[in-house]
Design an enzyme around this catalytic site. Structure first.
Site, PDB file in Angstrom:
ATOM      1  N   HIS A  88      -0.612  -0.008  -9.882  1.00 41.04           N
ATOM      2  CA  HIS A  88      -1.350  -0.906  -9.000  1.00 41.04           C
ATOM      3  C   HIS A  88      -1.769  -2.166  -9.766  1.00 41.04           C
ATOM      4  O   HIS A  88      -2.950  -2.496  -9.860  1.00 41.04           O
ATOM      5  CB  HIS A  88      -2.569  -0.191  -8.405  1.00 41.04           C
ATOM      6  CG  HIS A  88      -3.077  -0.857  -7.161  1.00 41.04           C
ATOM      7  ND1 HIS A  88      -3.617  -0.167  -6.103  1.00 41.04           N
ATOM      8  CD2 HIS A  88      -3.111  -2.152  -6.786  1.00 41.04           C
ATOM      9  CE1 HIS A  88      -3.977  -1.015  -5.151  1.00 41.04           C
ATOM     10  NE2 HIS A  88      -3.699  -2.218  -5.540  1.00 41.04           N
ATOM     11  N   ARG A 124       0.828  -1.182   0.000  1.00 43.99           N
ATOM     12  CA  ARG A 124       0.000   0.000   0.000  1.00 43.99           C
ATOM     13  C   ARG A 124       0.868   1.239   0.000  1.00 43.99           C
ATOM     14  O   ARG A 124       1.894   1.289   0.707  1.00 43.99           O
ATOM     15  CB  ARG A 124      -0.906   0.028   1.235  1.00 43.99           C
ATOM     16  CG  ARG A 124      -2.198  -0.798   1.092  1.00 43.99           C
ATOM     17  CD  ARG A 124      -3.101  -0.247   0.021  1.00 43.99           C
ATOM     18  NE  ARG A 124      -4.327  -1.013  -0.181  1.00 43.99           N
ATOM     19  CZ  ARG A 124      -4.436  -2.048  -0.977  1.00 43.99           C
ATOM     20  NH1 ARG A 124      -3.371  -2.519  -1.618  1.00 43.99           N
ATOM     21  NH2 ARG A 124      -5.601  -2.661  -1.146  1.00 43.99           N
ATOM     22  N   GLU A 169      -3.942   7.403  -5.981  1.00 43.06           N
ATOM     23  CA  GLU A 169      -3.963   6.583  -7.197  1.00 43.06           C
ATOM     24  C   GLU A 169      -5.169   6.974  -8.045  1.00 43.06           C
ATOM     25  O   GLU A 169      -6.291   6.881  -7.586  1.00 43.06           O
ATOM     26  CB  GLU A 169      -4.048   5.092  -6.830  1.00 43.06           C
ATOM     27  CG  GLU A 169      -2.839   4.565  -6.095  1.00 43.06           C
ATOM     28  CD  GLU A 169      -2.938   3.080  -5.785  1.00 43.06           C
ATOM     29  OE1 GLU A 169      -3.966   2.449  -6.090  1.00 43.06           O
ATOM     30  OE2 GLU A 169      -1.974   2.544  -5.216  1.00 43.06           O
TER      31      GLU A 169
END
Ligand SMILES: NC(=O)c1ccc[n+]([C@@H]2O[C@H](COP(=O)([O-])OP(=O)(O)OC[C@H]3O[C@@H](n4cnc5c(N)ncnc54)[C@H](O)[C@@H]3O)[C@@H](O)[C@H]2O)c1
Ligand SMILES: O=C(O)[C@H](O)COP(=O)(O)O
Length: 576
Positions: free
Chosen positions: A299, A248, A277
């Site tokens: 991601h 994370r 993000e």
């Protein structure tokens, strides 16, 4: 592609009874195909937060990944919602508290994308070792710059893993396959499992940072892991070291990471996750994605065909179950206690959870200790010893012990499984000492670890009771004293001598911290004074614990300043 429905055109607007499910992100169709025979499934990607709030009142179920922010506002607008399914592991994009208070069940797929995340970690490890990002970029620009792209081999190099959970363990196995030495830090990891995997568990970051050639982190993003590594930590690393993040954004402090790369404190980074993000234009995250020493991906840790099929099948199966009135297998917020037992047991459930949190922070987190391998004994006294079902108390213990280290969501359904996974051994004892009990509902928590001779040694004891729906601690290890386990507590092990309280008060005052409660716990006469107190000439009658309830920001400097106060043997910070 499931046809996009709009409010007025959807058959539902004519009052059909079929429940509706909204899927505002890309979720593998394999799972959705299980739902479409029974429900109306609307796969509508790219919704803004406002559009989501406008649409959600029509839906009974919502299936998301990590991009959709399921806020309290979305949940309140979703008056018909029964389930929010996270097709993945992390639920940090969902307001679980708001969902729970609204009676909306949250489910996830705890293990569906673990292999994908581990493989992506290894991909980034090799990419940073061999400058794949820059090589690809320069060659696409028509350059042929071999001498500037000389890399390093990973075989016989040392990989440090922070967080030896599901993903961390898989990464360890893959790294061993590459001929790497693997060392890890994880207060929870089971020493047996680590050694079986050839992983050397170390007690703290300081015991791995100067040694690693590669560092990867696989912890959830929690209050205890946010900014886990900052400038001080990066300065302790080799200048040739590379860091990886497929967990994370935020576990590495991004500004510190950028500075470490710019100053040459470390050699490179492979990053898949960021604090924002996609990274906002002016953010440090955006600067990191553009940095020449960084290999960055958007991601993608779980973005494989196989992982997406796994998580989609996993959560859609649970959505089907829940909307048919059944029970899910991976409920993130299922109750720890059943409604019918709530009133009688809830105060004790809350007390046991707080005793467990107190244990984990006072005896493990605060001292860089290891949780794995310890054995816990829960002893129920009085009315509790006659309770037909103490599962909620067992679950509360596991939940409290894990709260500072994991996002595993413990409930009475999965508590035993999670305890086994984390190597937490718990025995429950029903004491018959009802006669001379001071309080009706008393609980004793004992922690044992194996002594050198292999025999269990009782290391720590915490005792408490409940009265009028409130919980109280009456014993903390060798000290007797009554206090409520609430809020932020500073626990000082000290000599009980004149001026002590004043000195501590001054330190806290200098840091703008207010004391709103204080309890001095004295040494239990039946116990001997501690070794360190004996060394310093203390006697049993002047060794004490000072438990302060405080308001204000208690950071590492405050704890350090208190530790340096005259007569203070140790300090721990506990947030309950
Ligand atoms: N990038 C991606 O697409 C992707 C994919 C899957 C998982 N993830 C993320 O990876 C993370 C790990 O997932 P998991 O399933 O392995 O979780 P897990 O709960 O199985 O393991 C986490 C481990 O971290 C340990 N830990 C917690 N705090 C720690 C600390 N301060 N120091 C050292 N260890 C600590 C815990 O004891 C636990 O063993 C999660 O945040 C998850 O959301 C990301
Ligand atoms: O927590 C997870 O499962 C991963 O971060 C995957 O997130 P994603 O579903 O958005 O790929």
């Amino acid at each position: 592609m499931v046809p996009v429905a709009t409010e007025d055109s959807h058959p539902h607007s004519q009052g059909f009874a079929r429940p509706r499910i909204l899927v505002p992100e890309k979720v593998s169709p394999d799972g959705l195909a299980m739902l479409t025979p029974h429900f109306d499934v609307d796969n509508v990607v790219g919704l803004s937060p406002e559009e989501l709030i406008r649409k959600i009142p029509l839906y009974d179920g919502l299936i998301v990944r990590s991009e959709t922010k399921v806020t309290a506002a979305v949940l309140q607008a979703g008056r018909k919602l029964k389930v929010v399914a996270r097709a993945g592991v992390g639920v940090d994009n969902i307001d679980v508290g708001a969902a729970t208070s609204q009676g909306v069940i949250i489910v996830n797929s705890p293990a569906g994308n673990i292999v994908a995340a581990a493989e992506h970690t290894v991909a980034l490890l090799l990419a940073t070792a061999r400058n794949i990002g820059r090589a690809d970029g320069t060659i696409k620009e028509g350059k042929w710059e071999r001498s500037k792209l000389v890399g390093i081999e990973v075989g016989r190099k040392t990989l440090g893993i922070i967080g030896l959970g599901k993903v961390g363990l898989k990464v360890a196995r893959m790294a061993k396959g590459l001929g790497m030495k693997v060392i890890a830090v994880d207060p929870y990891a089971s020493a047996d499992i680590a050694s079986q995997e050839g992983v050397e568990l170390r007690p703290s970051l300081d015991h791995i940072l100067p040694e690693v050639d590669f560092l990867t982190i696989h912890t959830p993003l929690l209050a205890t892991t946010l900014d886990l590594l900052g400038e001080e930590e990066f300065k302790k690393m080799k200048k040739t070291a590379r860091v990886l993040n497929v967990a994370r954004g935020g576990v590495y402090n991004e500004a510190a990471l950028l500075k470490a790369l710019d100053e040459g404190w470390i050699a490179g980074a492979g990053l898949d996750v960021f604090t924002s993000e996609p990274p906002t234009a002016d953010s440090v995250a955006a600067q990191l994605t553009k940095h020449p020493k960084v290999v960055a991906t958007p991601h993608l840790g779980a973005s494989t065909v196989e992982a997406q099929e796994n998580v989609s099948m996993d959560v859609c199966t649970q959505v089907l179950e829940i909307l048919r009135g059944g029970h899910p297998t991976s409920a993130v917020n299922a109750p720890i206690i059943l409604a019918e037992e709530y009133r009688k047991l809830q105060p004790s459930v809350e007390l046991v959870e707080k005793m467990a949190k107190l244990y984990a922070q006072h005896y493990v987190g605060g001292k860089g200790g290891m949780m794995g391998g310890r054995k816990f004994e829960l002893i129920y006294h009085g009315d509790l010893a006659t309770m037909p079902n103490t599962k909620p108390l067992f679950a509360a213990l596991v939940k409290g012990l894990l709260a500072s280290f994991s996002t595993s969501h413990v409930n009475i359904v999965n508590a035993a499984l999670i305890a086994k996974e984390k190597g937490i051994i718990v025995s429950e004892t029903y004491a018959s000492d009802t006669k001379n009990l001071l309080f009706a509902n008393m609980v004793t928590l004992r922690a044992h670890s194996n002594g050198d001779d292999g025999e269990p040694v009782t290391e720590q004891v915490i005792e408490g009771y409940t009265s009028d729906q409130r919980g109280f601690i009456t014993k903390l290890d060798r000290f007797n004293g009554t206090f409520e386990p609430d809020g932020t507590l500073i626990i000082l092990h000290n000599y009980d001598q004149p001026g002590k309280i004043g000195g501590v008060g001054m330190v806290l005052g200098e840091h703008g911290i207010n004391i709103n409660s204080m309890q001095v716990a004295s040494l239990d006469p039946s116990r001997t004074e501690s070794r360190e107190a004996r060394k310093r000439g203390a006697t049993a009658d002047n060794e004490a614990l000072m438990i302060l309830g405080v308001e204000g920001t208690v950071n590492g400097q405050v704890v350090e300043d208190l530790r340096r106060s005259e007569g203070v043997l140790d300090v721990s910070l506990v947030r309950l």
